[in-house]
Design a protein around this motif. Structure first.
Motif, PDB file in Angstrom:
ATOM      1  N   SER A   1       0.468  -4.839   0.546  1.00 27.28           N
ATOM      2  CA  SER A   1       1.192  -4.240   1.663  1.00 27.28           C
ATOM      3  C   SER A   1       2.531  -3.756   1.129  1.00 27.28           C
ATOM      4  O   SER A   1       3.372  -4.558   0.719  1.00 27.28           O
ATOM      5  N   LEU A   2       2.706  -2.422   1.084  1.00 27.22           N
ATOM      6  CA  LEU A   2       3.905  -1.832   0.491  1.00 27.22           C
ATOM      7  C   LEU A   2       4.928  -1.468   1.561  1.00 27.22           C
ATOM      8  O   LEU A   2       4.560  -1.027   2.652  1.00 27.22           O
ATOM      9  N   PRO A   3       6.212  -1.619   1.247  1.00 29.03           N
ATOM     10  CA  PRO A   3       7.239  -1.095   2.152  1.00 29.03           C
ATOM     11  C   PRO A   3       7.069   0.411   2.335  1.00 29.03           C
ATOM     12  O   PRO A   3       6.591   1.108   1.436  1.00 29.03           O
ATOM     13  N   SER A   4       7.470   0.935   3.479  1.00 36.05           N
ATOM     14  CA  SER A   4       7.204   2.334   3.813  1.00 36.05           C
ATOM     15  C   SER A   4       7.881   3.316   2.871  1.00 36.05           C
ATOM     16  O   SER A   4       7.423   4.442   2.698  1.00 36.05           O
ATOM     17  N   GLN A   5       8.972   2.912   2.199  1.00 34.36           N
ATOM     18  CA  GLN A   5       9.686   3.863   1.347  1.00 34.36           C
ATOM     19  C   GLN A   5       9.008   4.070  -0.005  1.00 34.36           C
ATOM     20  O   GLN A   5       9.363   4.984  -0.740  1.00 34.36           O
ATOM     21  N   TYR A   6       8.018   3.228  -0.348  1.00 28.62           N
ATOM     22  CA  TYR A   6       7.352   3.362  -1.643  1.00 28.62           C
ATOM     23  C   TYR A   6       6.059   4.138  -1.493  1.00 28.62           C
ATOM     24  O   TYR A   6       5.244   3.859  -0.617  1.00 28.62           O
ATOM     25  N   ARG A   7       5.869   5.121  -2.392  1.00 29.40           N
ATOM     26  CA  ARG A   7       4.667   5.942  -2.344  1.00 29.40           C
ATOM     27  C   ARG A   7       3.958   5.964  -3.692  1.00 29.40           C
ATOM     28  O   ARG A   7       3.042   6.734  -3.900  1.00 29.40           O
ATOM     29  N   GLU A   8       4.399   5.148  -4.606  1.00 28.20           N
ATOM     30  CA  GLU A   8       3.845   5.196  -5.954  1.00 28.20           C
ATOM     31  C   GLU A   8       2.388   4.735  -5.967  1.00 28.20           C
ATOM     32  O   GLU A   8       1.952   3.939  -5.143  1.00 28.20           O
TER      33      GLU A   8
ATOM     34  N   ASN B   1      -0.894  -0.490   6.435  1.00 29.11           N
ATOM     35  CA  ASN B   1      -1.236  -1.919   6.421  1.00 29.11           C
ATOM     36  C   ASN B   1      -1.481  -2.403   4.995  1.00 29.11           C
ATOM     37  O   ASN B   1      -0.901  -3.387   4.548  1.00 29.11           O
ATOM     38  N   THR B   2      -2.388  -1.731   4.293  1.00 22.70           N
ATOM     39  CA  THR B   2      -2.697  -2.101   2.910  1.00 22.70           C
ATOM     40  C   THR B   2      -3.057  -0.860   2.114  1.00 22.70           C
ATOM     41  O   THR B   2      -3.488   0.154   2.666  1.00 22.70           O
TER      42      THR B   2
ATOM     43  N   SER C   1       3.119  -8.332   0.381  1.00 26.49           N
ATOM     44  CA  SER C   1       2.036  -9.299   0.240  1.00 26.49           C
ATOM     45  C   SER C   1       0.961  -8.695  -0.658  1.00 26.49           C
ATOM     46  O   SER C   1       0.926  -7.481  -0.883  1.00 26.49           O
ATOM     47  N   ALA C   2       0.087  -9.554  -1.164  1.00 27.40           N
ATOM     48  CA  ALA C   2      -1.015  -9.107  -2.019  1.00 27.40           C
ATOM     49  C   ALA C   2      -2.250  -9.934  -1.688  1.00 27.40           C
ATOM     50  O   ALA C   2      -2.151 -11.123  -1.358  1.00 27.40           O
ATOM     51  N   HIS C   3      -3.415  -9.298  -1.793  1.00 28.70           N
ATOM     52  CA  HIS C   3      -4.669  -9.953  -1.414  1.00 28.70           C
ATOM     53  C   HIS C   3      -5.760  -9.540  -2.392  1.00 28.70           C
ATOM     54  O   HIS C   3      -5.849  -8.373  -2.790  1.00 28.70           O
ATOM     55  N   VAL C   4      -6.595 -10.501  -2.794  1.00 30.82           N
ATOM     56  CA  VAL C   4      -7.689 -10.211  -3.715  1.00 30.82           C
ATOM     57  C   VAL C   4      -8.972 -10.864  -3.211  1.00 30.82           C
ATOM     58  O   VAL C   4      -8.948 -11.933  -2.590  1.00 30.82           O
TER      59      VAL C   4
END
Length: 245
Positions: free
Chosen positions: A36-43, A4-5, A80-83
């Motif tokens: 919220s990152l796409p599933s393929q990114y793990r950085e 999720n985040t 998406s991004a949240h602060v």
């Protein structure tokens, strides 16, 4: 697996916040920043978050948040991004009778998001005095009173100052709270509260009426908690604009 985040939570960071008077106030904020990152990114995104915070720490405001979030979202290729940034904010406030200056502390919070849910929200927590109308009516002299707290949270279009929200919240109580009072000031606040009794329901309605009348506010919620001086419990009331519009 898609999460999720992912992000950082409650990092304490020195920031500068623009004042309505035109100055800049230095304070220390507790900041949470997630994406919220796409599933393929793990950085790892921690270094990106810190780098962006470094870029914007010289001026944090609800105007700046959109740029901050857009940069984080782009660098991490996030959906998406949240602060959320919570900080103490200080205003000089003069005592009502003698004019003696003192610093009042208010808790403020900026919340913002871009992407799937785009919202920018400003919240303030403001101390007030409440005096019980029932206690005043049934007593031969005096009435129980106590400190309360107003939480005003708004969504807005354009721009709105924290000072405006603080003023709305302070106007909702029986009397304002001050950091420094001399004897003439104590007399003033005691008599003002006595002549302006408020249940928490009254205080919530009064703040809500002001929020409804403000042209920049598109949504709001108001809560008031009164830390009762003669009861073990608090008195509490809440309303939001979805219920009254």
């Amino acid at each position: 697996m898609k999460l999720n985040t992912v992000g950082i939570k409650d990092i304490r960071y020195p920031v500068r916040v623009r004042e309505k008077s035109g100055g800049m106030q230095e304070t220390v904020a507790s900041i949470s920043l997630q994406v919220s990152l796409p599933s393929q990114y793990r950085e790892s995104c921690v270094s990106t978050f810190i780098k962006v915070l470094n870029t914007y720490q010289d001026e944090m405001s609800n105007r700046i948040f959109r740029n901050l979030l857009a940069e984080v979202k782009e660098e991490l290729r996030a959906e998406s991004a949240h602060v959320e940034m919570t900080f103490p904010y200080f205003l000089e406030k003069k005592a009502p009778a003698t004019g003696t200056p003192g610093l009042m502390e208010y808790t403020c919070r900026f919340t913002g998001g871009i992407g799937k849910d785009e919202d920018f929200i400003l919240s303030v927590w403001v101390p007030v005095t409440t005096l019980c109308p029932c206690s005043r009516e049934i007593s031969d002299c005096g009435a129980h009173n106590q400190r309360g707290e107003v939480n005003l949270t708004v969504k807005y279009s354009g721009f709105i100052w924290m000072e405006e929200l603080i003023a709305m919240a302070e106007a909702g109580g029986s009397c304002e709270v001050y950091s420094l009072l001399k004897r003439p000031d104590e007399k003033y606040v005691t008599e003002k509260a006595y002549n302006n009794p408020m249940f928490v329901e009254d205080a919530v309605r009064k703040v809500a009426e002001q929020a409804m009348a403000h042209p920049a506010i598109t949504w709001f919620s108001v809560s008031v908690e009164s830390f009762e001086s003669i009861h073990k419990h608090s008195a509490y009331a809440y309303v939001d604009s979805d219920e009254i519009r």
